[in-house]
Design a protein around this motif. Structure first.
Motif, PDB file in Angstrom:
ATOM      1  N   VAL A  21      52.019  63.318  25.035  1.00 38.26           N
ATOM      2  CA  VAL A  21      51.630  63.114  23.622  1.00 38.26           C
ATOM      3  C   VAL A  21      51.063  61.698  23.501  1.00 38.26           C
ATOM      4  O   VAL A  21      51.721  60.715  23.843  1.00 38.26           O
ATOM      5  N   LYS A  22      49.815  61.655  23.055  1.00 37.70           N
ATOM      6  CA  LYS A  22      49.213  60.336  22.855  1.00 37.70           C
ATOM      7  C   LYS A  22      49.616  59.815  21.474  1.00 37.70           C
ATOM      8  O   LYS A  22      50.177  60.538  20.654  1.00 37.70           O
ATOM      9  N   ILE A  28      42.901  59.637  14.509  1.00 39.06           N
ATOM     10  CA  ILE A  28      42.563  60.941  15.100  1.00 39.06           C
ATOM     11  C   ILE A  28      42.344  61.990  13.987  1.00 39.06           C
ATOM     12  O   ILE A  28      42.737  61.786  12.833  1.00 39.06           O
ATOM     13  N   SER A  29      41.720  63.098  14.424  1.00 38.80           N
ATOM     14  CA  SER A  29      41.441  64.136  13.401  1.00 38.80           C
ATOM     15  C   SER A  29      42.747  64.858  13.023  1.00 38.80           C
ATOM     16  O   SER A  29      43.742  64.790  13.755  1.00 38.80           O
ATOM     17  N   MET A  33      46.112  65.663  15.191  1.00 38.07           N
ATOM     18  CA  MET A  33      47.395  65.149  14.738  1.00 38.07           C
ATOM     19  C   MET A  33      48.428  66.274  14.701  1.00 38.07           C
ATOM     20  O   MET A  33      49.567  66.109  15.173  1.00 38.07           O
ATOM     21  N   VAL A  34      48.008  67.430  14.230  1.00 33.39           N
ATOM     22  CA  VAL A  34      48.918  68.574  14.137  1.00 33.39           C
ATOM     23  C   VAL A  34      49.358  68.990  15.539  1.00 33.39           C
ATOM     24  O   VAL A  34      50.532  69.244  15.799  1.00 33.39           O
ATOM     25  N   ARG A  35      48.369  69.005  16.481  1.00 29.12           N
ATOM     26  CA  ARG A  35      48.687  69.415  17.843  1.00 29.12           C
ATOM     27  C   ARG A  35      49.727  68.486  18.450  1.00 29.12           C
ATOM     28  O   ARG A  35      50.710  68.915  19.041  1.00 29.12           O
ATOM     29  N   ARG A  36      49.530  67.173  18.271  1.00 34.54           N
ATOM     30  CA  ARG A  36      50.456  66.205  18.855  1.00 34.54           C
ATOM     31  C   ARG A  36      51.831  66.283  18.182  1.00 34.54           C
ATOM     32  O   ARG A  36      52.868  66.214  18.838  1.00 34.54           O
TER      33      ARG A  36
END
Length: 1174
Positions: A21-22, A28-29, A33-36
């Motif tokens: 996780v970055k 970020i988009s 953001m949701v993915r992370r």
């Protein structure tokens, strides 16, 4: 130490993210953001409290996620994922959350609460995450951290509001459970529950909210059940503030306190442990509306199906019952309405309620009396066992209420109960027996004067007692057994009902005949104001009806069919509809149609709904079944003999009102069978039915005629006396060559008369008497010698068998000696013969009257040899008195009755024997009611004022009231009979009463105070009724009459100074009564009274009309008057109790309402009157 160490580590601010996780920042988009964040959520989800290293590793991330950047992020997906992380962080780091600032904690929990709104949409893709969030915080009880915060109340309130808002029917049991867990932990583990927080729960119980969101209601209910013990003090406090201290500002829910108490009670009665005593206090509040609200509330609490409140809280129940007697009408009304639920749900409380309903059934307020009936009837229609006899009795009493609405409710209620439990026997035989009195009670109401009551009885009879929609056989069976089980007065009422309906049918027929006449002497639009009791509705209605009938031939034809005697019940139904339908259109513009209402009333009364030829035939079959022993008499609870008798009595009554319905061979053949039965009453009734219905029998049913004639001739010669009498009347009514038949009976009977066998004399004398009345010319010569030689010389002037020695004055009929019975028949024969001859050319009338009065003056022992027993003498006195009454009804004999004879006859009403007084009064009343006896006989009732027996005085008063009203009505209807005024105007009874009292043998000493008191009571007995209404200024008329009498002398003994002194003294007493009881006596009299010439001499104006009253007169008459002329002194002439127990109970007089006087031509005006008044 570890924790402190980690805090220190955290201060260096470096954020470690899970592997792969970055950094998550605004660079970020949203998608990225949701993915992370999803990966972060996964990491926290997999951690638990023991993962010390990871906890330390991710501490800064935990702090970072609580920054405003995330808490205020615009994207809801981001916010949801952050909230899930935060929930897990609270789980992992418990019990020490990584956040220490109170403001930050508040922000976080308010943020989580906001996210919970996402639970609302169960269809959304994210729903499972929202559920996870809820489950997590509920399981961990994270919110309990907030107890320490200053703003905890705000946080909890917001959480509760949110959960109650989002819950809906898409949620499963688990969602509901987690919410309850979450909220209950806050109540049970916190220090207090604020009013605001309590409101968020209670608001869901308020009816308006409850109906809008059922799930929120269920949630609140579950929460309250779970936390009952912990939350009870706060609930008590709330009600205490509002109810006891009146602090309504503490909550917006103050106005709903009573709804809330009910709801809380239904959820768990423990919630209200300390509130119920407050209600007891409120029941005694001075504020009407407040008491009303508490009463409404408690009604629901006590009345609810499973409520045990009354048994658990007796003081509250007693206090509540006290409100049945509240001063405020709506409160009493509410209590009465509650009663029916309570009776239905709690039969054990019926006893308590009965006591209070009793008082309410006499409430001054009409609406309350009405609702008492509704409550009791509603409960009894659900189940009769719920109401005890006392309760039904209250309904029974209200059938005589002074207000029509209450009477109607009570009558209809009883009718419905009767139909359900007696006719349809829905609760078995015992229940049917318990309410069998209803049928009698309902019919007794027909004795009331109000037309509304009588119409309702007719309607109830047709719909509930004998439902007209039953098929004929069933309907007649129902009527048969009803008639057999009714009491005597109810039978009379039912007979009267048929008679009234029949009379109305005749009036309508007469109206139709009048309309057919091309040139009528009387216009139908004749002004009839003076001829109607209520010159409003009925008069206009009949005019309108006449007009409709004139113009509309269709309606006229239907009405003619309806009133024709051959109309069948089925045909009647068709007619009623065909008449009512067009009438609906006659007054179309009004919302209500009074004309149609009246038409319906009229049709309802004249339509034959029960009786037609088919019905009579079915009824006869029912009687035959009983005779053959194949009926269900025992089943119906009627002994067979009683059923047969009642059946024939019923047929007899119907033969008067519906004679044409009997015209069928089958009916006549069955009646022939009844004639041959041993039961005398049955045969008697059958004879009367033949007499009433057999006028066409000779030509239409010749085969029956020949058999019948033989039976009739046999009965006339050898049958029991009453059957012999009816047999003669049958022959007279039915056969054309009756002279021959009469001769065949007369000759053998006349020849074989013999005083040696008294028992066998009675039937021949009866038969000969009736032959003498019906055919006096045919047997003129033999009759004259029969009377003079056989009856007077042989029979009456001899006492053959000495009477039994007894002190009794009366014995039952079956113990009277045959000789006395024969003598009575002999007297009757003489009277019948005179009534047949109807003239006094041969002076037989005078000699008969002399003999009758001789019997009276010798106390009944004509020969005065002392052989007769006292009971026999009583019988003969009664027979002689009644004989004079019979003769007085025939004008040619009335003229020759002397005043002495009239007075002797009058004194029979003061006879020493109770039964003689009773029977004589009945005969007198009957003759007066038929307007056959002249007015002086009405004065005879004044002598009853001194009867020592209360019932006799009451009966005499009833007779006076009825006869006075009858004559007043008659004069209203027949305005043209003014020439007969002296014989009809009730006020003219006064001179006769005065004259009778002057000649009363008890009045000996002119000025004796006791005797003057008696005279005053006697005069007041009649004057009280006459003066009740001052009609046409009658008080002044009576005063003038008395003044006029004082200018005359006694017509009987004009030269006897003592008698004249008595006359003036009695006048003074009368004058004193008039003056003391009237305020209008001094006005000018409208008419100059005419005094009866036989009783008083011509007035002598010179006579001192103001003869002074002596002190004694005033002394006696100034004593207060009793209401109905009760007598303190017991007169030696009268015994106070009857000797024979058999008939010592003086029953009320029967009612006869036949047509009063036959008129040759009936004016339309009087017809309209009758139609309006029947």
């Amino acid at each position: 130490e570890n924790m402190a160490h980690s805090k220190n580590r955290a201060t260096d601010g470096k954020i470690t993210y899970p592997p792969g996780v970055k950094e998550i920042s605004d660079k970020i988009s949203k998608e990225e953001m949701v993915r992370r964040l999803k990966m972060v959520v996964k990491t926290f989800m997999d951690m638990d409290q023991d993962s010390e290293e990871e906890k330390e590793l991710y501490l800064n991330l935990a702090l970072h996620l609580a920054s405003d950047f995330f808490l205020k992020h615009p994207d809801k997906d981001v916010r949801l994922l952050v909230a899930c992380c935060l929930a897990d962080i609270f789980r992992i780091y418990a019990p020490e959350a990584p956040y220490t600032s109170p403001d930050k904690l508040k922000d976080i929990f308010m943020f989580i609460t906001r996210q919970l709104k996402g639970l609302e949409d169960t269809k959304s893709a994210q729903f499972n995450r929202y559920f996870y969030l809820l489950e997590n915080i509920a399981w961990v009880k994270s919110y309990n951290i907030c107890f320490e915060l200053e703003d905890s109340n705000e946080i909890f309130t917001q959480l509760y509001r949110t959960l109650f808002q989002v819950i809906n029917n898409g949620h499963n049991q688990k969602v509901h459970m987690h919410m309850v867990d979450l909220m209950s932990s806050i109540v049970c583990e916190g220090d207090s529950v604020s009013q605001e927080l309590l409101d968020t729960v209670l608001v869901n119980l308020v009816p308006a909210h409850k109906n809008l969101n059922k799930q929120a209601y269920d949630l609140a209910k579950a929460l309250l059940k779970r936390t009952a013990q912990a939350i009870e003090p706060y609930i008590t406090n709330f009600f205490n503030q509002v109810l006891m201290l009146g602090k309504t500002s503490v909550s917006d829910l103050s106005e709903h306190v009573f709804d809330l108490i009910l709801e809380l009670y239904n959820i768990d009665s423990h919630l209200l442990l300390s509130v119920l005593p407050q209600l007891e206090f409120k029941l005694k509040s001075n504020d009407n509306d407040e008491r009303l609200q508490v009463v409404k509330l408690l009604a629901k609490m006590f009345g609810a199906k499973d409520s045990e409140l009354a048994s658990q809280n007796k003081p509250l129940w007693q206090c509540y019952l006290g409100r049945f007697n509240d001063i405020h009408v709506p409160v009493r009304l509410e209590c009465v309405k509650f009663a029916s639920h309570c009776l239905m749900n709690h039969p054990d409380l019926a006893k308590d309620l009965t006591e209070y309903l009793k008082v309410r059934s006499h409430d001054p307020e009409e609406a309350i009396r009405h609702d008492v009936i509704v409550s009791i009837v509603t409960a009894s229609k659900k189940d009769l066992s719920l109401v005890n006899d006392h309760l039904l009795n209250f309904v029974r009493e209200r059938t005589l209420d002074k207000r029509w609405r209450v009477r109607k409710e009570a009558m209809m209620g009883l009718a419905q109960i009767y139909k359900k439990y007696a006719l349809q026997a829905e609760a078995g035989k015992e229940a049917a027996k318990q309410i069998s009195w209803i049928k009698d009670k309902l019919l007794h109401i027909y004795y009331q004067n109000s037309i509304d009551d009588r119409l309702l009885v007719e309607r109830i009879f047709a719909q509930y007692l004998v439902p007209h929609n039953l098929e004929t056989t069933e309907r007649m069976k129902c009527l048969y057994y009803l008639y057999a089980t009714l009491d005597g007065n109810a039978v009379k009422a039912l007979n009267e009902m048929w008679k009234c309906q029949n009379m109305l049918r005749h009036h309508v027929k007469d109206l139709l005949d009048l309309i057919k006449q091309p040139k009528r002497e009387t216009s139908l639009h004749l002004c009839v104001e003076g001829n109607l009791p209520d010159p409003g509705k009925t008069q206009d209605f009949v005019k309108k009806l006449a007009q409709v009938l004139e113009e509309d031939e269709k309606i006229r034809k239907q009405l003619e069919t309806l009133v024709s005697p051959s109309c069948s019940c089925k045909q009647a139904e068709v007619c009623v509809v065909s008449i009512a339908l067009p009438c609906r259109k006659i007054v179309p513009k009004q919302p209500s149609n009074p004309f149609l209402e009246m038409v319906k009333f009229l049709l309802e009364r004249i339509a034959p709904v029960h009786i037609d030829t088919e019905s009579i035939s079915a009824l006869i079959k029912q009687v035959n079944k009983s005779i053959e022993g194949t009926a269900d008499d025992e089943d119906e609870g009627v002994p067979t003999e009683q059923a047969i008798r009642a059946g024939l009595e019923l047929l007899k009554v119907l033969s008067f009102t519906h004679p044409v319905s009997f015209h069928s061979a089958e009916t006549f053949e069955s009646l022939l069978g009844c004639l041959k039965m041993d039961d005398e009453k049955v045969a008697e009734a059958a004879l009367q039915i033949f007499k009433n219905t057999g006028n066409k029998l000779e030509e239409s049913f010749p085969h029956i005629k020949s058999v019948l004639l033989t039976v009739l001739q046999h009965k006339a010669k050898k049958g029991p006396p009453r059957q012999a009498k009816y047999a003669i009347h049958c022959i007279h009514a039915m056969f054309s060559n009756r002279d021959t038949h009469f001769a065949q009976i007369f000759e053998p009977l006349h020849k074989s008369l013999d005083t040696d066998n008294m028992e066998q004399l009675i039937t021949p004398l009866t038969t000969l008497g009736h032959l003498a009345m019906l055919a006096p010319e045919q047997f003129a010569a033999p009759l004259k010698s029969l009377v003079a030689n056989f009856i007077v010389k042989d029979l009456l002037m001899n006492d053959r068998i000495p009477g039994k020695k007894t002190t009794k004055l009366w014995v039952p009929d079956d113990e009277v000696s045959p000789e006395t019975l024969a003598k009575i028949q002999g007297l009757k024969l003489m009277v019948r013969w005179l009534l047949g001859v109807k003239n006094n050319q041969s002076k037989s009338g005078n000699s008969t009257l002399r003999m009758l009065t001789a019997i009276l003056s010798s106390d009944g022992d004509l020969t005065e040899q002392g052989k007769m027993g006292k009971p026999d003498m009583s019988r003969l006195r009664l027979a002689a008195g009644c004989a004079i009454l019979r003769l007085a009804q025939e004008p040619c004999y009335h003229e020759i009755i002397t005043l002495e004879q009239y007075q002797l006859c009058a004194l029979v009403i003061n006879d020493e024997c109770y039964q003689v007084r009773q029977a004589f009064a009945q005969k007198l009343h009957k003759g007066l009611c038929r307007l056959r006896l002249p007015l002086e006989y009405l004065a005879v009732f004044t002598l009853c004022a001194k009867d020592p027996v209360k019932e006799r005085r009451a009966h005499a008063r009833q007779c006076l009231v009825k006869n006075i009203n009858l004559r007043r009505e008659y004069l209203k209807q027949h305005a043209a009979v003014s020439e007969k005024l002296i014989s009809l105007l009730p006020e003219y009874v006064v001179p006769y009463a005065i004259h009778l009292l002057v000649h009363d043998p008890d009045y000996v000493k002119v000025q004796d105070i006791e005797q003057l008191k008696d005279i005053k009571e006697a005069l007041w007995f009649v004057l009280e009724i006459l003066m009740a209404k001052n009609e046409n200024n009658s008080h002044a008329f009576i005063r003038k009459m008395v003044e006029n009498i004082k200018q005359t002398k006694d017509g009987q003994c004009p030269d006897d100074p003592k008698i004249n002194e008595k006359l003036y003294t009695v006048c003074d007493v009368a004058m004193n009564i008039v003056i003391s009881k009237s305020t209008t006596y001094s006005l000018e009299s409208p008419k100059d009274p005419v005094l009866p010439a036989r009783y008083f001499t011509q007035p002598d104006k010179v006579l001192n009309c103001c003869r002074t009253s002596t002190a004694n007169v005033l002394g006696a008459v100034n004593k207060p008057l009793s209401a109905t002329g009760k007598m303190q002194t017991k007169l030696s002439r009268m015994e106070t109790i009857s000797n024979a127990s058999s008939n010592s109970n003086p029953s009320s007089p029967g009612r006869s309402k036949g047509r009063l006087v036959s008129q040759t031509h009936i004016h339309v005006s009087s017809l309209i009157y009758k139609l309006g008044s029947v």
